[in-house]
Design an enzyme around this catalytic site. Structure first.
Site, PDB file in Angstrom:
ATOM      1  N   ARG A  29      27.671  69.624   7.789  1.00  0.00           N
ATOM      2  CA  ARG A  29      27.448  71.018   8.206  1.00  0.00           C
ATOM      3  C   ARG A  29      26.343  71.691   7.394  1.00  0.00           C
ATOM      4  O   ARG A  29      26.419  72.890   7.112  1.00  0.00           O
ATOM      5  CB  ARG A  29      28.728  71.858   8.075  1.00  0.00           C
ATOM      6  CG  ARG A  29      29.846  71.458   8.994  1.00  0.00           C
ATOM      7  CD  ARG A  29      29.690  72.122  10.347  1.00  0.00           C
ATOM      8  NE  ARG A  29      30.755  71.715  11.234  1.00  0.00           N
ATOM      9  CZ  ARG A  29      31.847  72.441  11.494  1.00  0.00           C
ATOM     10  NH1 ARG A  29      31.988  73.620  10.937  1.00  0.00           N
ATOM     11  NH2 ARG A  29      32.751  72.000  12.303  1.00  0.00           N
ATOM     12  N   ARG A  33      26.515  78.494   9.026  1.00  0.00           N
ATOM     13  CA  ARG A  33      26.614  79.937   8.794  1.00  0.00           C
ATOM     14  C   ARG A  33      26.384  80.413   7.374  1.00  0.00           C
ATOM     15  O   ARG A  33      26.217  81.606   7.150  1.00  0.00           O
ATOM     16  CB  ARG A  33      27.981  80.438   9.282  1.00  0.00           C
ATOM     17  CG  ARG A  33      28.032  80.565  10.786  1.00  0.00           C
ATOM     18  CD  ARG A  33      29.443  80.787  11.248  1.00  0.00           C
ATOM     19  NE  ARG A  33      30.248  79.632  10.855  1.00  0.00           N
ATOM     20  CZ  ARG A  33      31.532  79.491  11.167  1.00  0.00           C
ATOM     21  NH1 ARG A  33      32.157  80.450  11.808  1.00  0.00           N
ATOM     22  NH2 ARG A  33      32.188  78.408  10.810  1.00  0.00           N
ATOM     23  N   ARG A  42      21.084  81.820  15.539  1.00  0.00           N
ATOM     24  CA  ARG A  42      22.281  81.871  16.379  1.00  0.00           C
ATOM     25  C   ARG A  42      22.339  83.197  17.137  1.00  0.00           C
ATOM     26  O   ARG A  42      22.686  83.229  18.322  1.00  0.00           O
ATOM     27  CB  ARG A  42      23.522  81.701  15.513  1.00  0.00           C
ATOM     28  CG  ARG A  42      24.799  81.541  16.313  1.00  0.00           C
ATOM     29  CD  ARG A  42      25.988  81.679  15.365  1.00  0.00           C
ATOM     30  NE  ARG A  42      27.246  81.283  15.949  1.00  0.00           N
ATOM     31  CZ  ARG A  42      27.943  82.024  16.788  1.00  0.00           C
ATOM     32  NH1 ARG A  42      27.476  83.186  17.198  1.00  0.00           N
ATOM     33  NH2 ARG A  42      29.114  81.592  17.240  1.00  0.00           N
ATOM     34  N   ASP A  79      27.589  69.601  18.356  1.00  0.00           N
ATOM     35  CA  ASP A  79      29.009  69.682  18.009  1.00  0.00           C
ATOM     36  C   ASP A  79      29.725  68.493  18.608  1.00  0.00           C
ATOM     37  O   ASP A  79      29.273  67.923  19.606  1.00  0.00           O
ATOM     38  CB  ASP A  79      29.626  70.985  18.528  1.00  0.00           C
ATOM     39  CG  ASP A  79      30.927  71.278  17.808  1.00  0.00           C
ATOM     40  OD1 ASP A  79      30.872  71.859  16.707  1.00  0.00           O
ATOM     41  OD2 ASP A  79      31.990  70.892  18.318  1.00  0.00           O
ATOM     42  N   TYR A 156      41.677  67.986  20.203  1.00  0.00           N
ATOM     43  CA  TYR A 156      41.208  69.286  20.705  1.00  0.00           C
ATOM     44  C   TYR A 156      41.492  69.453  22.195  1.00  0.00           C
ATOM     45  O   TYR A 156      41.841  70.542  22.661  1.00  0.00           O
ATOM     46  CB  TYR A 156      39.703  69.436  20.456  1.00  0.00           C
ATOM     47  CG  TYR A 156      39.373  69.745  19.014  1.00  0.00           C
ATOM     48  CD1 TYR A 156      39.527  71.031  18.504  1.00  0.00           C
ATOM     49  CD2 TYR A 156      38.908  68.757  18.148  1.00  0.00           C
ATOM     50  CE1 TYR A 156      39.232  71.319  17.179  1.00  0.00           C
ATOM     51  CE2 TYR A 156      38.611  69.028  16.825  1.00  0.00           C
ATOM     52  CZ  TYR A 156      38.777  70.313  16.346  1.00  0.00           C
ATOM     53  OH  TYR A 156      38.497  70.599  15.032  1.00  0.00           O
TER      54      TYR A 156
HETATM   55  O1  CP3 Z   1      26.490  68.981  10.029  1.00  0.00           O
HETATM   56  C1  CP3 Z   1      25.632  69.649  10.656  1.00  0.00           C
HETATM   57  O2  CP3 Z   1      24.859  70.452  10.103  1.00  0.00           O
HETATM   58  C2  CP3 Z   1      25.464  69.372  12.137  1.00  0.00           C
HETATM   59  C3  CP3 Z   1      26.180  70.209  12.997  1.00  0.00           C
HETATM   60  C4  CP3 Z   1      27.674  70.050  13.272  1.00  0.00           C
HETATM   61  C5  CP3 Z   1      28.435  71.139  13.754  1.00  0.00           C
HETATM   62  N1  CP3 Z   1      29.658  70.678  14.085  1.00  0.00           N
HETATM   63  C6  CP3 Z   1      27.924  72.501  13.915  1.00  0.00           C
HETATM   64  C7  CP3 Z   1      28.866  73.621  14.041  1.00  0.00           C
HETATM   65  C8  CP3 Z   1      28.508  68.934  13.235  1.00  0.00           C
HETATM   66  C9  CP3 Z   1      28.224  67.524  12.734  1.00  0.00           C
HETATM   67  C10 CP3 Z   1      29.764  69.341  13.768  1.00  0.00           C
HETATM   68  C11 CP3 Z   1      30.902  68.436  13.946  1.00  0.00           C
HETATM   69  C12 CP3 Z   1      32.225  68.995  14.246  1.00  0.00           C
HETATM   70  N2  CP3 Z   1      32.552  70.025  15.097  1.00  0.00           N
HETATM   71  C13 CP3 Z   1      33.429  68.460  13.751  1.00  0.00           C
HETATM   72  C14 CP3 Z   1      33.533  67.244  12.869  1.00  0.00           C
HETATM   73  C15 CP3 Z   1      33.261  67.584  11.461  1.00  0.00           C
HETATM   74  C16 CP3 Z   1      34.375  68.325  10.784  1.00  0.00           C
HETATM   75  O3  CP3 Z   1      34.128  69.456  10.379  1.00  0.00           O
HETATM   76  O4  CP3 Z   1      35.456  67.761  10.679  1.00  0.00           O
HETATM   77  C17 CP3 Z   1      34.485  69.230  14.261  1.00  0.00           C
HETATM   78  C18 CP3 Z   1      35.956  69.039  13.992  1.00  0.00           C
HETATM   79  C19 CP3 Z   1      33.912  70.209  15.117  1.00  0.00           C
HETATM   80  C20 CP3 Z   1      34.623  71.217  15.952  1.00  0.00           C
HETATM   81  C21 CP3 Z   1      34.234  72.591  15.612  1.00  0.00           C
HETATM   82  N3  CP3 Z   1      32.998  73.137  15.840  1.00  0.00           N
HETATM   83  C22 CP3 Z   1      35.045  73.589  15.011  1.00  0.00           C
HETATM   84  C23 CP3 Z   1      36.485  73.383  14.588  1.00  0.00           C
HETATM   85  C24 CP3 Z   1      34.276  74.736  14.898  1.00  0.00           C
HETATM   86  C25 CP3 Z   1      34.707  76.093  14.445  1.00  0.00           C
HETATM   87  C26 CP3 Z   1      35.063  76.125  13.025  1.00  0.00           C
HETATM   88  C27 CP3 Z   1      33.875  76.457  12.206  1.00  0.00           C
HETATM   89  O5  CP3 Z   1      33.665  75.818  11.158  1.00  0.00           O
HETATM   90  O6  CP3 Z   1      33.185  77.384  12.596  1.00  0.00           O
HETATM   91  C28 CP3 Z   1      32.975  74.422  15.378  1.00  0.00           C
HETATM   92  C29 CP3 Z   1      31.803  75.324  15.423  1.00  0.00           C
HETATM   93  C30 CP3 Z   1      30.571  74.901  14.696  1.00  0.00           C
HETATM   94  N4  CP3 Z   1      30.015  73.661  14.776  1.00  0.00           N
HETATM   95  C31 CP3 Z   1      29.753  75.715  13.872  1.00  0.00           C
HETATM   96  C32 CP3 Z   1      28.691  74.922  13.443  1.00  0.00           C
HETATM   97  C33 CP3 Z   1      27.529  75.327  12.591  1.00  0.00           C
HETATM   98  C34 CP3 Z   1      29.972  77.189  13.578  1.00  0.00           C
HETATM   99  C35 CP3 Z   1      29.795  77.921  14.868  1.00  0.00           C
HETATM  100  C36 CP3 Z   1      29.106  79.234  14.745  1.00  0.00           C
HETATM  101  O7  CP3 Z   1      27.886  79.266  14.499  1.00  0.00           O
HETATM  102  O8  CP3 Z   1      29.796  80.226  14.974  1.00  0.00           O
END
Ligand code: CP3
Length: 364
Positions: A29, A33, A42, A79, A156
């Site tokens: 990640r 944010r 965003r 994602d 999910y």
């Molecule tokens: O790593 C990176 O920089 C690449 C981008 C990336 C995102 N999601 C961007 C994201 C990657 C590799 C993921 C994978 C992802 N997504 C996983 C596996 C990794 C882990 O954390 O276990 C999972 C479970 C998800 C599902 C997901 N996406 C959730 C649960 C959420 C909301 C929770 C949160 O942390 O906000 C997201 C949203 C998300 N994916 C955001 C980002 C930057 C935040 C969204 C926003 O900008 O509001």
């Protein structure tokens, strides 16, 4: 499709098992944010999925942490939930609540009704983002593609989004309807293989499989409901693209490291529950270890960050044949002060200078 030659191959060399002059670093990640520039892009995109679906914007945010910090790899901005979205579940993100699907997979009929999709068609925007990013990187660092594991995606899909109870519904299916869970996982497995293959063809130079919720499975269920599909996916990708390393990250998988290594993935991603020395002892030098600092460390003072990094590499001392990629044990927190990431990476560069070369060079 010619890309610029790679200028920094520390990450790919480590994944191939080489003990490099320092441990390369990237952060799960790393685009997100905690970075003000991410929040600005965003806001410009309007919502998170628009950001993922617009290759130029996905490229912009992928490069933000690369421009700011001396990272050794970039990761595609997307994602794991793009696959269920492409299956028509209607993904949206509710501010502060995480992902939500308009339709959950609740009954046998919902599994049967999942459409047959062509990833190149439904997820072509991801391939476009990968290629756009490779060009924009210009060979500065390699690009990682990724997918969720079938089990984690199923968690999910069955829940309808994030879970407040450790995906109890999905875990219930494991016991109540194992046949149905396995059929869902089988459908997802084929898609994950196609999806990763598409990313590799578009320019991804390594693939990380995120089994974020594998650790929620009971000891006896992990093999059948997650590991078996990770094994088949890893083998399929390696057979078709032997030069593209696969990283398997199972959050909560510390008890099963030997089994996870039996996927023959080039690297294992580790959370912070296992010391790197223990993982290195248990697995031997054949597999690269990636990890595993607690992301909470980044919320503390710079001196504490430096001390924890020193401790991590101190623990790894003596394992001169175990390749290592530095990462956090899970995604970076949105509350991380951006300047702490600079402190972290500087400390990693210092502390990981190692371990290595003089002993193994032979006099000429
Ligand atoms: O790593 C990176 O920089 C690449 C981008 C990336 C995102 N999601 C961007 C994201 C990657 C590799 C993921 C994978 C992802 N997504 C996983 C596996 C990794 C882990 O954390 O276990 C999972 C479970 C998800 C599902 C997901 N996406 C959730 C649960 C959420 C909301 C929770 C949160 O942390 O906000 C997201 C949203 C998300 N994916 C955001 C980002 C930057 C935040 C969204 C926003 O900008 O509001």
């Amino acid at each position: 499709m010619a890309f610029a030659p790679l200028q920094n191959d520390l990450f790919l060399r480590s994944l191939r098992g080489e003990v490099t002059e320092r441990s390369p670093a990237w952060l799960m990640r790393q685009a997100g944010r905690y970075l003000p520039e991410y929040n600005a892009t965003r806001a410009k995109a309007g919502d998170f999925m628009r950001l993922c679906k617009t290759p130029e914007l996905a490229c912009e945010v992928t490069l933000q942490p690369i421009d700011r910090y001396p990272l050794d790899a970039a990761i595609l901005f997307s994602d794991i939930l793009t696959i269920p979205d492409a299956l028509g579940l209607g993904l949206h993100f509710v501010q502060g609540e995480g992902p939500r699907f308009a339709r959950a997979i609740e009954h046998e009929a919902d599994v049967a009704a999942l459409p047959t999709i062509d990833v190149e068609e439904s997820l072509g925007y991801v391939a476009q983002a990968v290629t756009t990013i490779r060009h924009a990187l210009g060979g500065r660092v390699p690009l990682i593609g990724f997918s969720g594991s079938p089990w984690t995606l199923a968690c999910y899909m069955v829940t309808g989004g994030s879970s407040g109870d450790d995906f109890l519904k999905a875990r219930n299916w494991v016991y109540q309807r194992p046949d149905l869970m396995l059929s869902l996982i089988g459908r997802l497995e084929a898609l994950v293989i196609d999806y990763c293959t598409m990313q590799i063809r578009a320019g991804a130079q390594a693939i990380q499989l995120f089994d974020s919720w594998g650790g929620l499975l009971a000891h006896g269920s992990f093999e059948r409901f997650s590991l078996a599909s990770l094994r088949r996916i890893t083998a399929a990708l390696q057979n078709a693209h032997p030069d593209v390393p696969v990283i398997v990250f199972v959050k909560g998988g510390g008890g099963w490291l030997e089994r996870i290594a039996s996927t023959r993935a080039q690297a294992l991603g580790l959370d912070w529950s296992v010391p790197l020395s223990e993982a290195a002892t248990r697995l031997g030098p054949g597999v690269c270890l990636q990890g595993n600092l607690d992301p909470a460390v980044l919320l503390s003072r710079p001196e504490a960050i430096e001390a924890e990094v020193r401790r991590l590499f101190e623990d790894l001392r003596g394992f001169n044949e175990t390749a290592h990629v530095f990462n956090l044990g899970h995604g970076i927190s949105q509350f991380t002060p951006p300047e702490h990431v600079a402190v972290l990476l500087e400390a990693v560069a210092q502390a990981s200078q190692r371990r290595s070369l003089p002993q193994t060079t032979h006099p000429r």
